[in-house]
Design an enzyme around this catalytic site. Structure first.
Site, PDB file in Angstrom:
ATOM      1  N   GLU A   1      68.326  44.886  86.813  1.00  0.00           N
ATOM      2  CA  GLU A   1      68.495  44.426  85.434  1.00  0.00           C
ATOM      3  C   GLU A   1      67.632  43.198  85.248  1.00  0.00           C
ATOM      4  OE1 GLU A   1      72.957  45.342  84.090  1.00  0.00           O
ATOM      5  OE2 GLU A   1      72.316  43.279  83.766  1.00  0.00           O
TER       6      GLU A   1
ATOM      7  N   ASP B   1      76.034  33.940  77.396  1.00  0.00           N
ATOM      8  CA  ASP B   1      75.789  33.500  78.772  1.00  0.00           C
ATOM      9  C   ASP B   1      76.305  32.101  79.031  1.00  0.00           C
ATOM     10  OD1 ASP B   1      74.263  35.629  80.191  1.00  0.00           O
ATOM     11  OD2 ASP B   1      73.018  35.454  78.399  1.00  0.00           O
TER      12      ASP B   1
END
Lengths: 266, 409
Positions: free
Chosen positions: A49, A60
């Site tokens: 990824e 995040d």
């Protein structure tokens, strides 16, 4: 068909679970990414990824935010990230690569232009964190026309009807976010994750990956017992950050952690 | 993206947003999966209480007795005379409790939070006005309150930071990104995604994922409803133009929305041109940006060629935001509202002018609207009527003004 379904098929046949690392492209500098991808494959990962840096990574935690900031200091763009995948493909035609990021860079590049470039570079999937299926129709059409899998998140808050709807829209695999929170947050409750993964499996035959809160070999092994794939991000990015001025040492530290996880997962 | 409707065909403005929060191609819900269900819960609760007479009665009572509504519509006669054109009226949101329009919305959302059984309130703030308005209602309802504020803004707005702390709020400095309002919003979203079970996120502007743009608009529309009735009562007719500053755009939508169907009323949203649009150092996404996706909605943004959000510049911290509410994006494209911009320098001149001619010290945000009226009014007839949304008072800005002018307080 992208490389994802065959890869999961092969793993299933071999009785193994997928190890999926997340790293932010261009962190700490653009030259580091392709060698890092090769090093991770060497360490035993099954799918990569690759994060597309964004100025406002809302989902995040601080570790990946700072990775985005390091990459953006070099003005790493979506086109450049696609270019990195193309370079990676010169030596590795097999390992599936999923781009993960936020919608705006894709929106600005244009869905069709993105899908064309990503497809010819050898990208297998796209996970847009802030694009739920309700808003994703046009992008998903552009991706599917070029055999790129749209990867969707499922969360602890996703109720049954949503799980069904999302699994119907997804291909490649689905990504279960193991806790309420941002990336790099506290450790997870594996029993609870196991129950939720079982519930998801009752709605789909797609492989179920689990991410958020997996930071060491032990948690990787425990999650791999209940899921089809273990996704690890912040723990790797932290090692890259620790060796910001010596990317080669950063790559070694990442490889070491991944090799340990691979070993523990069997 | 859907096509822009023909200008001649009148739109039913009350039909927006649609069930999924879209204003034409704008708005929507662009968030990570974890927040989809909490947003749905919020939408359901909001829909339910919007039609609940008991909720609305409590809201109205609070707006009257706690906020001090209705706010006056004041005829700025001396300013009008000096400009030599249209008659200028000020909608005095600066007279609200906490000194700005922000409290209209925080009162409403806090009542909703209480009804939904949430015990913890979070908010983002730029200039500190929304943070103060949130900390105020949290104190009143006895709810825990955490306010995220860019480290940069904490430096610029020290009095408001202290005010929030006095009110019992925990003010958390945000050190990521550009350390301003957009980063505070990111951080509040991160908190919300982590603590969704007990936490209500009070967004301060008409941006964010659905239902926020519609909900904040509805709470702020009290401004326009009052202004419309006051103007009719006072002058016997509707105004010719409404002027309001636009950062995220909550005070502007609040004034504009009840007038959208009144096609004779021209609407002007005033963005911050900072050091000048041509310098690139501004905060005017509608005038000089382009559509993209940020903070849960599709709208006009300040962004670079790669889709990264760029830093904004304005003397006014409350306008220093790279996006704008999706309904404004829609009003711009459909031609119903006009968006213009005013530089830091023009806003400062307007700040002084209003202070000296009317004895009213406007917030630097609102000074942008005043500055545009100083250009607009002289071009209009003497019997024309302009209403400015005087969205906040300028006490919070006196340090900024003094510093710019080299004065030590």
């Amino acid at each position: 068909m992208s490389r994802l379904a065959p890869r999961f098929e092969a793993l299933r046949a071999a009785g193994r679970k997928a190890l999926i690392p997340y790293v932010t492209a261009g962190d700490p500098n653009p030259d580091n990414t392709v060698p890092l991808m090769h090093a991770m494959v060497e360490a035993g990962v099954d799918i990569i990824e690759l994060g597309v840096p964004f100025s406002d990574p809302m989902a995040d935690g601080p570790v990946i935010q700072q990775a985005c900031e390091r990459a953006l200091r070099h003005h790493v763009s979506l086109r450049q990230v696609i270019g990195m995948v193309k370079t990676f493909r010169e030596k590795d035609g097999d390992t599936p690569v999923v781009l993960m990021g936020y919608l705006n860079p894709v929106e600005i590049m244009g869905y069709e232009a993105f899908a064309d470039a990503a497809s010819s570079a050898g990208v297998d999937g796209l996970l847009t964190v802030d694009l739920p299926p309700e808003e994703g129709h046009d992008l998903v059409q552009a991706l599917r026309a070029r055999d790129i899998d749209p990867i969707y998140l499922l969360a602890p808050t996703s109720h049954e009807a949503r799980i069904r709807r999302i699994c119907a829209a997804a291909s490649g695999f689905v990504y279960y976010v193991s806790l309420k929170g941002v990336t790099g947050a506290a450790t997870l409750d594996v029993d609870e994750v196991g129950r939720k993964v079982a519930a998801i499996r009752s709605h789909t035959d797609l492989p179920v990956g689990v991410g958020f809160g997996i930071g060491d070999a032990e948690s990787a092994a425990r999650v791999s017992a209940v899921a089809d794939a273990v996704i690890v991000g912040s723990a790797l990015v932290r090692r890259i950050a620790e060796h910001e001025n010596d990317p080669e040492a950063g790559r070694r530290a990442v490889s070491e952690l991944l090799a340990g996880m691979r070993k523990a997962m069997g | 993206m859907t096509a822009i409707p023909e200008a001649k065909k009148p739109l039913d403005w009350n039909a927006y947003p649609d069930a999924h929060g879209h204003f034409g191609p704008y708005g929507g819900q662009f968030v990570s999966e974890t927040l989809m269900e909490p947003l749905e819960e919020l939408r359901e609760a909001y829909d339910r209480y919007l039609g609940d007479p008991e909720f609305l009665a409590e809201l109205d009572a609070d707006l009257a007795d706690y906020v001090g509504r209705p706010s006056p519509l004041y005829h700025a006669e001396r300013l009008s005379r000096e400009l030599g054109g249209a008659q200028v009226y000020l909608k005095r949101e600066d007279l609200n409790h906490t000194g700005a329009h922000k409290v209209n919305n925080t009162i409403g959302q806090a009542l909703l939070a209480k009804r939904m059984g949430k015990t913890r309130i979070i908010a983002e703030t730029g200039a500190g006005q929304h943070g103060v308005a949130t900390a105020t209602v949290a104190a009143r309802l006895g709810l825990e309150c955490v306010v995220y504020m860019g480290a940069e803004d904490i430096q610029r707005q020290a009095p408001n930071v202290y005010r929030m702390r006095l009110l019992g709020a925990d003010v958390v400095p945000v050190k990521s990104g550009s350390r301003t309002l957009k980063d505070a919003l990111n951080e509040a979203m991160r908190d919300w995604v982590t603590n969704v079970d007990n936490t209500f996120y009070i967004i301060g502007t008409v941006a964010g994922p659905h239902p926020y743009p519609a909900m904040v608009r509805d709470f702020q529309s009290v401004i326009g409803r009052e202004a419309r009735a006051q103007c009719l009562e006072r002058t016997g007719r509707l105004p010719d133009a409404l002027v309001a500053c636009v950062g995220g755009g909550s005070n502007a939508i609040g004034l504009f929305h009840p007038f959208l169907a009144d096609e004779s009323v021209a609407l002007y949203g005033v963005e911050a041109a900072g050091e000048g649009i041509e310098t690139g150092r501004h905060a005017a996404p509608l005038c000089a940006g382009r559509p993209g996706v940020l903070h849960g909605n599709r709208t006009y943004l300040m962004e670079d060629a790669d889709g990264q959000i760029i830093e904004t510049h304005s003397v006014s911290a409350g306008l220093d935001y790279p996006g704008v509410g999706p309904e404004h994006a829609w009003l711009k494209d459909s031609g119903r509202a006009h968006y213009v911009s005013v530089t830091d320098e023009e806003a400062m001149a307007a700040f002084h002018h209003l202070t000296r001619t009317e004895g009213i010290i406007p917030a630097l945000e609102s000074s942008h609207a005043v500055a545009h009226v100083m250009k607009l009014a002289p071009q209009m007839a003497r019997d024309a009527i302009i209403i400015i949304n005087l969205s906040g008072r300028g006490d919070k800005d006196i340090n900024t003004v003094a510093q710019r002018e080299g004065i030590e307080l």
